[in-house]
Motif scaffolding. Structure first.
Motif, PDB file in Angstrom:
ATOM      1  N   ALA A  25       0.842  -1.204   0.000  1.00  0.00           N
ATOM      2  CA  ALA A  25       0.000   0.000   0.000  1.00  0.00           C
ATOM      3  C   ALA A  25       0.874   1.249   0.000  1.00  0.00           C
ATOM      4  CB  ALA A  25      -0.930  -0.009   1.209  1.00  0.00           C
ATOM      5  N   SER A  26       1.925   1.238   0.791  1.00  0.00           N
ATOM      6  CA  SER A  26       2.776   2.410   0.877  1.00  0.00           C
ATOM      7  C   SER A  26       3.500   2.650  -0.453  1.00  0.00           C
ATOM      8  CB  SER A  26       3.727   2.228   2.062  1.00  0.00           C
ATOM      9  OG  SER A  26       4.953   2.830   1.824  1.00  0.00           O
ATOM     10  N   VAL A  33      -6.172  -1.618   4.530  1.00  0.00           N
ATOM     11  CA  VAL A  33      -7.273  -1.949   5.435  1.00  0.00           C
ATOM     12  C   VAL A  33      -7.045  -3.334   6.046  1.00  0.00           C
ATOM     13  CG1 VAL A  33      -9.759  -2.332   5.664  1.00  0.00           C
ATOM     14  CG2 VAL A  33      -8.930  -0.532   4.137  1.00  0.00           C
ATOM     15  N   ASP A  34      -6.871  -3.358   7.366  1.00  0.00           N
ATOM     16  CA  ASP A  34      -6.623  -4.584   8.116  1.00  0.00           C
ATOM     17  C   ASP A  34      -7.955  -5.065   8.701  1.00  0.00           C
ATOM     18  OD1 ASP A  34      -5.944  -6.488  10.008  1.00  0.00           O
ATOM     19  OD2 ASP A  34      -4.471  -5.236  11.038  1.00  0.00           O
ATOM     20  N   THR A  35      -8.607  -6.022   8.033  1.00  0.00           N
ATOM     21  CA  THR A  35      -9.937  -6.446   8.512  1.00  0.00           C
ATOM     22  C   THR A  35      -9.834  -7.268   9.796  1.00  0.00           C
ATOM     23  OG1 THR A  35      -9.980  -8.457   7.148  1.00  0.00           O
ATOM     24  CG2 THR A  35     -10.893  -6.443   6.177  1.00  0.00           C
ATOM     25  N   PRO A  72      -5.316   5.475   9.265  1.00  0.00           N
ATOM     26  CA  PRO A  72      -3.910   5.207   8.969  1.00  0.00           C
ATOM     27  C   PRO A  72      -3.019   5.789  10.060  1.00  0.00           C
ATOM     28  CG  PRO A  72      -4.917   6.562   7.239  1.00  0.00           C
ATOM     29  CD  PRO A  72      -5.954   6.349   8.280  1.00  0.00           C
ATOM     30  N   HIS A  73      -1.931   5.112  10.322  1.00  0.00           N
ATOM     31  CA  HIS A  73      -1.030   5.513  11.399  1.00  0.00           C
ATOM     32  C   HIS A  73       0.362   5.113  10.951  1.00  0.00           C
ATOM     33  CE1 HIS A  73       0.798   5.137  15.500  1.00  0.00           C
ATOM     34  NE2 HIS A  73       0.132   6.270  15.646  1.00  0.00           N
ATOM     35  N   GLU A  74       1.403   5.794  11.483  1.00  0.00           N
ATOM     36  CA  GLU A  74       2.763   5.520  11.006  1.00  0.00           C
ATOM     37  C   GLU A  74       3.156   4.045  11.183  1.00  0.00           C
ATOM     38  OE1 GLU A  74       4.983   7.588  14.757  1.00  0.00           O
ATOM     39  OE2 GLU A  74       3.896   8.896  13.343  1.00  0.00           O
TER      40      GLU A  74
END
Ligand code: CDP
Ligand code: CDP
Length: 228
Positions: A25-26, A33-35, A72-74
């Motif tokens: 993704a990056s 998205v982490d389900t 989203p987070h680092e």
């Protein structure tokens, strides 16, 4: 400008889905998205409020009254329940041991699947879980089914652990095998490779090799989309 696509990554625990999905993704500047984090957050909440997985009606009613957000987070992704960050609580042994029980509840799955589909509407999403290619995003342009031997997956998880947790490699292997079995054998959207998913055994691959493989596969697909 390449066309945005959706990327579905499924597979058993410790296969490397979340690590790889986040990095892909990056690289593509897509949203990750982490389900699994959603099932984990719901499990943590129910446990904290004494609502057992047997009480399906109460679970559903509770989840319907809850606001679930992913941000989203680092270091990956944050899960917010009713505005509260619950990320620090969702990877405990207690959650590990029961999440697959809650994940068997059909109505709970429907609710979360609906939220997950909304998150992918505008495309440009890398989503990982167990049923993404089969149920959540059956039209995803790229589907990967990622796995590794159970020994290797347990070893990967073992290396992540804090010694203070006092869990042995053997215990981890048993836990993972048990969770795999529950996920594979449940009636509603079991863990299964979609017919059109690429099968990727990462037992002998390092993270960079997997990321490179998937990213270039995605780029090929995006070019294909553009020409159509
Ligand atoms: O990171 P790990 O592979 O250990 O698990 P996870 O992806 O965080 O998912 C935790 C659990 O949630 C899984 O063992 C499944 O029982 C459930 N899950 C699911 O049923 N469907 C999904 N799409 C994602 C997770
Ligand atoms: O999300 P999932 O449960 O499938 O696995 P993960 O949490 O992304 O990966 C489990 C661990 O394996 C992480 O510590 C990764 O750094 C590591 N890993 C690895 O050593 N080699 C790979 N090819 C993939 C992941």
């Amino acid at each position: 400008e390449q066309n945005r696509i959706n990327i579905a990554i499924d597979g058993p625990a410790g296969a490397g889905k979340s690590t790889v999905a986040r990095m892909v993704a990056s690289r593509l500047q897509y949203i990750y998205v982490d389900t699994g984090a959603m099932y984990r957050a719901v499990t943590w909440y129910m446990q904290s409020h004494g609502i057992s997985a047997e009480n399906e009606q109460k679970v559903l009613q509770t989840v319907q009254n809850m606001v679930i957000e992913l941000k989203p987070h680092e270091s990956g992704q944050m899960v917010l329940l009713n505005g509260e960050d619950v990320t620090p609580f969702i990877r405990s042994q207690k959650v590990n041991s029961e999440v697959s029980r809650y994940a068997q509840i059909e109505d709970l799955r429907h609710h979360l699947v609906h939220l997950q589909r909304m998150m992918a509407l505008s495309k440009g999403v890398v989503m990982d879980g167990r049923d993404i290619g089969t149920t959540v995003l059956p039209a995803a342009e790229v589907k990967i089914f990622m796995t590794a031997s159970v020994k290797e997956r347990a070893l990967r998880r073992f290396k992540e652990l804090d010694k203070a947790e006092g869990i042995t490699l053997e215990q981890l292997e048993t836990d993972i095998a048990r969770r795999d079995r529950l996920d594979e054998e449940r009636e509603v959207s079991p863990l299964r490779r979609a017919e059109d998913a690429v099968f990727l055994d990462t037992t002998d691959m390092n993270i960079d090799e997997v990321v490179e493989y998937i990213t270039s596969f995605c780029r090929t697909r995006m070019d294909g989309e553009k020409e159509q």
